[in-house]
Design an enzyme around this catalytic site. Structure first.
Site, mmCIF file in Angstrom:
data_model
loop_
_atom_site.group_PDB
_atom_site.id
_atom_site.type_symbol
_atom_site.label_atom_id
_atom_site.label_comp_id
_atom_site.label_asym_id
_atom_site.label_seq_id
_atom_site.Cartn_x
_atom_site.Cartn_y
_atom_site.Cartn_z
ATOM 1 N N HIS A 1 4.235 -32.491 10.069
ATOM 2 C CA HIS A 1 3.534 -31.213 9.912
ATOM 3 C C HIS A 1 2.417 -31.288 8.868
ATOM 4 O O HIS A 1 1.507 -30.458 8.876
ATOM 5 C CB HIS A 1 4.522 -30.112 9.529
ATOM 6 C CG HIS A 1 5.648 -30.004 10.487
ATOM 7 N ND1 HIS A 1 5.488 -29.563 11.791
ATOM 8 C CD2 HIS A 1 6.960 -30.308 10.357
ATOM 9 C CE1 HIS A 1 6.647 -29.596 12.411
ATOM 10 N NE2 HIS A 1 7.558 -30.046 11.562
ATOM 11 N N ASP B 1 0.843 -1.184 0.000
ATOM 12 C CA ASP B 1 0.000 0.000 0.000
ATOM 13 C C ASP B 1 0.885 1.243 0.000
ATOM 14 O O ASP B 1 2.107 1.141 -0.127
ATOM 15 C CB ASP B 1 -0.998 -0.027 1.169
ATOM 16 C CG ASP B 1 -0.383 0.239 2.531
ATOM 17 O OD1 ASP B 1 0.857 0.431 2.636
ATOM 18 O OD2 ASP B 1 -1.141 0.258 3.518
ATOM 19 N N HIS B 2 0.254 2.392 0.140
ATOM 20 C CA HIS B 2 0.960 3.669 0.065
ATOM 21 C C HIS B 2 2.037 3.851 1.134
ATOM 22 O O HIS B 2 2.987 4.577 0.920
ATOM 23 C CB HIS B 2 -0.051 4.819 0.158
ATOM 24 C CG HIS B 2 -0.881 4.774 1.406
ATOM 25 N ND1 HIS B 2 -2.004 3.970 1.510
ATOM 26 C CD2 HIS B 2 -0.736 5.389 2.592
ATOM 27 C CE1 HIS B 2 -2.517 4.115 2.721
ATOM 28 N NE2 HIS B 2 -1.776 4.969 3.400
ATOM 29 N N CYS C 1 2.393 -3.572 4.096
ATOM 30 C CA CYS C 1 1.610 -2.378 4.394
ATOM 31 C C CYS C 1 2.224 -1.756 5.639
ATOM 32 O O CYS C 1 3.367 -2.072 5.978
ATOM 33 C CB CYS C 1 0.119 -2.695 4.565
ATOM 34 S SG CYS C 1 -0.332 -3.710 5.988
ATOM 35 N N GLY C 2 1.514 -0.903 6.325
ATOM 36 C CA GLY C 2 2.083 -0.259 7.504
ATOM 37 C C GLY C 2 2.491 -1.235 8.583
ATOM 38 O O GLY C 2 3.576 -1.153 9.147
ATOM 39 N N THR C 3 1.611 -2.197 8.885
ATOM 40 C CA THR C 3 1.903 -3.202 9.912
ATOM 41 C C THR C 3 2.132 -4.589 9.346
ATOM 42 O O THR C 3 2.643 -5.460 10.037
ATOM 43 C CB THR C 3 0.735 -3.314 10.914
ATOM 44 O OG1 THR C 3 -0.426 -3.759 10.207
ATOM 45 C CG2 THR C 3 0.481 -1.987 11.622
ATOM 46 N N HIS D 1 7.244 -25.483 9.051
ATOM 47 C CA HIS D 1 6.162 -26.212 9.696
ATOM 48 C C HIS D 1 4.782 -25.940 9.114
ATOM 49 O O HIS D 1 3.902 -26.800 9.223
ATOM 50 C CB HIS D 1 6.124 -25.896 11.189
ATOM 51 C CG HIS D 1 7.308 -26.442 11.921
ATOM 52 N ND1 HIS D 1 7.398 -26.408 13.292
ATOM 53 C CD2 HIS D 1 8.464 -27.024 11.490
ATOM 54 C CE1 HIS D 1 8.553 -26.958 13.671
ATOM 55 N NE2 HIS D 1 9.210 -27.330 12.591
ATOM 56 N N ASN D 2 4.557 -24.765 8.543
ATOM 57 C CA ASN D 2 3.215 -24.378 8.092
ATOM 58 C C ASN D 2 3.082 -24.250 6.582
ATOM 59 O O ASN D 2 2.004 -23.989 6.087
ATOM 60 C CB ASN D 2 2.787 -23.060 8.743
ATOM 61 C CG ASN D 2 2.978 -23.058 10.233
ATOM 62 O OD1 ASN D 2 3.788 -22.305 10.753
ATOM 63 N ND2 ASN D 2 2.248 -23.915 10.939
ATOM 64 N N ARG E 1 -1.234 -31.336 10.028
ATOM 65 C CA ARG E 1 -1.745 -30.046 10.506
ATOM 66 C C ARG E 1 -2.027 -29.093 9.349
ATOM 67 O O ARG E 1 -3.015 -28.364 9.368
ATOM 68 C CB ARG E 1 -0.761 -29.452 11.497
ATOM 69 C CG ARG E 1 -0.652 -30.323 12.737
ATOM 70 C CD ARG E 1 0.457 -29.866 13.655
ATOM 71 N NE ARG E 1 0.635 -30.843 14.714
ATOM 72 C CZ ARG E 1 1.774 -31.475 14.959
ATOM 73 N NH1 ARG E 1 2.838 -31.232 14.216
ATOM 74 N NH2 ARG E 1 1.859 -32.331 15.947
ATOM 75 N N ARG F 1 6.109 0.207 8.769
ATOM 76 C CA ARG F 1 6.143 1.092 9.935
ATOM 77 C C ARG F 1 6.575 0.362 11.196
ATOM 78 O O ARG F 1 6.638 0.950 12.267
ATOM 79 C CB ARG F 1 4.772 1.730 10.135
ATOM 80 C CG ARG F 1 4.382 2.664 9.001
ATOM 81 C CD ARG F 1 3.003 3.249 9.189
ATOM 82 N NE ARG F 1 2.710 4.198 8.130
ATOM 83 C CZ ARG F 1 1.483 4.517 7.742
ATOM 84 N NH1 ARG F 1 0.433 3.944 8.323
ATOM 85 N NH2 ARG F 1 1.297 5.399 6.782
#
Length: 147
Positions: free
Chosen positions: A133, A8-9, A65-67, A98-99, A136, A109
């Site tokens: 794994h 994003d921006h 993005c920011g987070t 594992h996933n 799961r 940010r």
């Protein structure tokens, strides 16, 4: 190998640096943007990465993005996508081992470029272990089918 990338921006500069870094490691990047700092909606960009991975257009995706959270939620809404939002390398490594995650997100940010590079390295340099794994991961995919 192709990697879908979007942002994003708030993450234009970081995306450009990570894109150049990933390309320097020999990967081909499909850049879904944005390349503008004008406010935009992160769900649209997370969805683009998720759809590129789910369709096989790209093997993996990286979205920023920011987070890293919102764009990751958006990518994760696409069937077949397993997202990890990471702020440190260990979680990135274990999410691959594992996933069997196929989309990585992080926040421009939250972390700096050098930490982002370390996270990307751990994520791209590790492979899914399968074995114990797999049961799961199959359970995760079954939840998706029944949603």
């Amino acid at each position: 190998m192709k990697i879908a990338m979007a942002n994003d921006h708030s993450a234009v500069e970081m995306k450009n640096e990570i894109k150049a870094y990933v390309e320097s490691k020999g990967y081909e990047v499909i850049d879904f943007g944005t390349n503008s700092s004008e406010s935009c909606d992160y769900p649209a960009y997370g969805e683009k990465v998720g759809r590129a991975v789910a369709s096989g257009e790209a093997k993996y995706g990286i979205a920023i993005c920011g987070t890293g959270i919102g764009i990751g939620i958006a990518a994760g809404k696409v069937n077949g996508v397993r997202v990890c939002t990471c702020s440190e390398p260990y979680s990135a490594r274990m999410s691959r081992r594992h996933n069997d995650t196929n989309v990585l997100t992080f926040g421009a940010r939250v972390i700096g470029v050098e930490m982002a590079k370390m996270i990307v390295d751990e994520w791209l340099d590790n492979e899914y272990e399968g074995g114990r794994h797999q049961r799961r991961v199959d359970m995760l995919m079954e939840i998706e089918k029944n949603a």
